[in-house]
Enzyme design. Structure first.
Site, PDB file in Angstrom:
ATOM      1  N   ASP A  47     -21.068  17.902  -4.619  1.00  0.00           N
ATOM      2  CA  ASP A  47     -19.611  17.811  -4.649  1.00  0.00           C
ATOM      3  C   ASP A  47     -19.010  19.070  -4.029  1.00  0.00           C
ATOM      4  O   ASP A  47     -19.406  20.182  -4.377  1.00  0.00           O
ATOM      5  CB  ASP A  47     -19.119  17.651  -6.093  1.00  0.00           C
ATOM      6  CG  ASP A  47     -17.660  17.205  -6.137  1.00  0.00           C
ATOM      7  OD1 ASP A  47     -17.192  16.576  -5.169  1.00  0.00           O
ATOM      8  OD2 ASP A  47     -16.985  17.495  -7.139  1.00  0.00           O
ATOM      9  N   HIS A  73      -5.791  21.853  -3.460  1.00  0.00           N
ATOM     10  CA  HIS A  73      -6.459  21.821  -4.771  1.00  0.00           C
ATOM     11  C   HIS A  73      -7.027  23.198  -5.122  1.00  0.00           C
ATOM     12  O   HIS A  73      -6.805  23.710  -6.225  1.00  0.00           O
ATOM     13  CB  HIS A  73      -7.567  20.763  -4.757  1.00  0.00           C
ATOM     14  CG  HIS A  73      -8.427  20.764  -5.981  1.00  0.00           C
ATOM     15  ND1 HIS A  73      -7.964  20.378  -7.221  1.00  0.00           N
ATOM     16  CD2 HIS A  73      -9.729  21.130  -6.168  1.00  0.00           C
ATOM     17  CE1 HIS A  73      -8.941  20.488  -8.120  1.00  0.00           C
ATOM     18  NE2 HIS A  73     -10.017  20.939  -7.498  1.00  0.00           N
ATOM     19  N   GLU A  85     -11.544  11.567  -5.596  1.00  0.00           N
ATOM     20  CA  GLU A  85     -12.295  12.082  -4.460  1.00  0.00           C
ATOM     21  C   GLU A  85     -12.784  10.941  -3.578  1.00  0.00           C
ATOM     22  O   GLU A  85     -12.842   9.786  -4.000  1.00  0.00           O
ATOM     23  CB  GLU A  85     -13.531  12.861  -4.941  1.00  0.00           C
ATOM     24  CG  GLU A  85     -13.196  13.935  -5.986  1.00  0.00           C
ATOM     25  CD  GLU A  85     -14.291  14.956  -6.173  1.00  0.00           C
ATOM     26  OE1 GLU A  85     -15.247  14.974  -5.367  1.00  0.00           O
ATOM     27  OE2 GLU A  85     -14.180  15.743  -7.134  1.00  0.00           O
ATOM     28  N   ASP A 134     -14.728  12.237 -10.244  1.00  0.00           N
ATOM     29  CA  ASP A 134     -15.568  13.309 -10.776  1.00  0.00           C
ATOM     30  C   ASP A 134     -14.967  13.765 -12.115  1.00  0.00           C
ATOM     31  O   ASP A 134     -14.266  14.770 -12.188  1.00  0.00           O
ATOM     32  CB  ASP A 134     -15.607  14.457  -9.751  1.00  0.00           C
ATOM     33  CG  ASP A 134     -16.383  15.663 -10.255  1.00  0.00           C
ATOM     34  OD1 ASP A 134     -17.249  15.492 -11.117  1.00  0.00           O
ATOM     35  OD2 ASP A 134     -16.103  16.778  -9.764  1.00  0.00           O
ATOM     36  N   GLN A 168     -15.947  23.334 -18.836  1.00  0.00           N
ATOM     37  CA  GLN A 168     -16.084  23.922 -17.493  1.00  0.00           C
ATOM     38  C   GLN A 168     -15.597  25.372 -17.459  1.00  0.00           C
ATOM     39  O   GLN A 168     -16.259  26.248 -16.899  1.00  0.00           O
ATOM     40  CB  GLN A 168     -15.285  23.071 -16.498  1.00  0.00           C
ATOM     41  CG  GLN A 168     -15.357  23.533 -15.053  1.00  0.00           C
ATOM     42  CD  GLN A 168     -14.407  22.740 -14.140  1.00  0.00           C
ATOM     43  OE1 GLN A 168     -13.746  21.799 -14.578  1.00  0.00           O
ATOM     44  NE2 GLN A 168     -14.349  23.128 -12.883  1.00  0.00           N
ATOM     45  N   LYS A 221     -19.231  18.602 -16.041  1.00  0.00           N
ATOM     46  CA  LYS A 221     -19.081  17.527 -15.058  1.00  0.00           C
ATOM     47  C   LYS A 221     -20.270  16.565 -15.042  1.00  0.00           C
ATOM     48  O   LYS A 221     -20.135  15.448 -14.544  1.00  0.00           O
ATOM     49  CB  LYS A 221     -18.885  18.113 -13.660  1.00  0.00           C
ATOM     50  CG  LYS A 221     -17.504  18.715 -13.448  1.00  0.00           C
ATOM     51  CD  LYS A 221     -17.447  19.489 -12.146  1.00  0.00           C
ATOM     52  CE  LYS A 221     -16.062  20.069 -11.889  1.00  0.00           C
ATOM     53  NZ  LYS A 221     -15.106  19.084 -11.349  1.00  0.00           N
ATOM     54  N   THR A 227     -20.188  10.569 -13.423  1.00  0.00           N
ATOM     55  CA  THR A 227     -19.411  10.551 -12.182  1.00  0.00           C
ATOM     56  C   THR A 227     -19.334   9.093 -11.750  1.00  0.00           C
ATOM     57  O   THR A 227     -20.372   8.454 -11.579  1.00  0.00           O
ATOM     58  CB  THR A 227     -20.115  11.379 -11.078  1.00  0.00           C
ATOM     59  OG1 THR A 227     -20.396  12.687 -11.581  1.00  0.00           O
ATOM     60  CG2 THR A 227     -19.248  11.477  -9.835  1.00  0.00           C
ATOM     61  N   GLU A 244      -4.061  19.955 -12.265  1.00  0.00           N
ATOM     62  CA  GLU A 244      -2.963  20.357 -11.378  1.00  0.00           C
ATOM     63  C   GLU A 244      -1.660  19.653 -11.731  1.00  0.00           C
ATOM     64  O   GLU A 244      -0.597  20.265 -11.731  1.00  0.00           O
ATOM     65  CB  GLU A 244      -3.315  20.013  -9.931  1.00  0.00           C
ATOM     66  CG  GLU A 244      -4.411  20.845  -9.311  1.00  0.00           C
ATOM     67  CD  GLU A 244      -4.788  20.242  -7.960  1.00  0.00           C
ATOM     68  OE1 GLU A 244      -4.136  20.569  -6.960  1.00  0.00           O
ATOM     69  OE2 GLU A 244      -5.728  19.424  -7.915  1.00  0.00           O
TER      70      GLU A 244
HETATM   71 MN    MN Z   1     -15.009  17.436  -8.073  1.00  0.00          MN
END
Ligand code: MN
Length: 401
Positions: free
Chosen positions: A112, A119, A186, A218, A225, A238, A242, A344
């Site tokens: 990834d 971003h 993504e 993802d 994290q 993560k 996925t 975000e």
């Molecule tokens: Mn990602």
């Protein structure tokens, strides 16, 4: 091109598209198929190419390379556009709503990237408010990490809220279900043709190796994290799941979607030079949370292009295998409503968003469903990338404390 099938001229899954996948069906079992309109077209009778689909996975087809990919595409196109084939083809059409898409190929390695400047800048501002939002390497190389191939799941698979370690704002170390579960919209690129160990794959060889594109989510536990990622990058925050779409859109369907990449400053090293070919893809992504559109990220805004990602991934001599998947990283545009993750969109939970039902979200709740779709220009109207869908289910109850 028109088809004898009863589908609209502007169907996003028309004869210009022909994405490939594997489905299961009550009577027919599991088979490789092309999606056409509201149907799955069984490929097990694909003439000279039938042997590529006999194993109920796409692995042999992906590994067969561009000549076979184009051969199958030409064959299916002829089947669907020439009335003369109707009699033999109709029995191989199965209504899509009677099938379930499954993970159609063995995911070899999963990488990834972090290719959106918008971003990366937003995340940098959120996590390192006092420093430069972009790290010094960011405009010299596409930053990425190796993810967990074994936990890639097909669209529709439930996603269980992960457990993990996190550090609370007061510094206390906590263990439990993630309290900051997020999505990341993504695009993923699926490798077909492998490469030789020690040989870098140049930017210009992208279409020799990559079969196609699909949407990817993802899923990211931001609290896990944030505590684990220094110094080696994402890990358990993560790797729990996925999600990828059940249908892969061939690059051959995206011939109208290639556009010039954005300007890069500083100029990247020669092995990342993609100026000789239109290398960026005009794909418009849409993210829905419980039916509310929460973002419309434009893939055109990505700083690093897919061919650069592939060139960088192999520049050290690491070879490709059929089934390798590399993803773009969260797709975010310059505008607030173009951000491809809740981190975000809610600015790390400080500015929750409101859904159509009046409820608000900082991060994902149990029961929430995320659906990501996308469209690209095609010769006769938009090509619609197959959705990637996933619903959050509560964390497992038995936990190691
Ligand atoms: Mn990602």
């Amino acid at each position: 091109m028109t088809t004898w099938l009863d589908i609209a001229d502007d169907d996003p899954f028309g004869v210009d598209h022909l994405p490939i996948g594997v489905v299961t069906h009550g009577d027919r079992g599991r088979f490789a198929a092309v999606r056409i309109g509201g149907y799955a077209l069984d490929l097990s009778g694909a003439g000279d190419y039938a042997r590529l689909f006999s194993g109920e996975t796409l692995d042999p087809f992906l590994a067969a390379g561009p000549l076979a990919w184009r051969g199958v595409r030409s064959l299916v196109t002829a089947w669907l556009t020439d009335e003369a084939h109707r009699g033999e083809v109709e029995p191989r059409l199965v209504r899509l709503d009677e099938t379930t898409a499954v993970l159609g190929f063995s995911v070899a390695d999963y990488v990834d990237f972090y290719a959106s400047e918008h971003h990366a800048t937003n995340v940098g501002r959120i996590f390192r408010p006092d420093g430069n939002p972009l790290t010094p390497n960011w405009k010299h190389l596409p930053v990425g990490y190796h993810g967990r191939a074994g936990t890639v799941v097909v669209s529709g698979t439930e996603v269980r809220r992960p457990h993990g370690q996190a550090r609370d704002p007061d510094g206390a170390i906590r263990f439990g279900p993630s309290e900051r579960l997020d999505l990341e919209a993504e695009l993923a690129f699926v490798v077909g043709t492998g490469s030789a160990p020690g040989q870098a794959v140049p930017v210009g060889a992208f279409t020799d190796h990559v079969y196609g594109v699909c949407l990817l989510n993802d899923w990211s536990a931001r609290d896990i994290q944030a505590w684990e990622y220094v110094p080696l990058g994402p890990f358990l925050g993560k790797s729990f799941a996925t999600s990828i779409a059940g249908w892969i859109t061939p690059l051959d369907a995206l011939s109208r979607a290639w556009v010039a990449p954005p300007p890069r400053n500083p100029e990247p090293l020669p092995y990342l030079d993609d100026t000789a070919t239109p290398a960026a893809l005009d794909i418009q992504v849409e993210v829905r949370l419980n039916g509310t559109v929460i973002s419309r990220p434009p893939f055109t805004a990505m700083y690093w292009t897919p061919a650069q990602l592939l060139a960088h991934m192999t520049v050290n001599g690491a070879h490709l295998r059929a089934g390798d998947v590399f993803a773009s990283g969260t797709v975010s545009g310059s505008q607030p409503d173009q951000r491809g993750c809740l981190l975000e969109l809610t600015w790390n939970g400080t500015a929750p968003i409101t859904l159509l039902d009046g409820t608000t979200r900082a991060f994902l709740h149990d029961g929430d469903e995320v659906v990501i779709t996308a469209a690209a220009p095609g010769p006769h109207g938009p090509i619609g990338l197959a959705e990637v869908r996933g619903r959050i289910v509560p964390a497992a109850s038995a936990t190691p404390g």
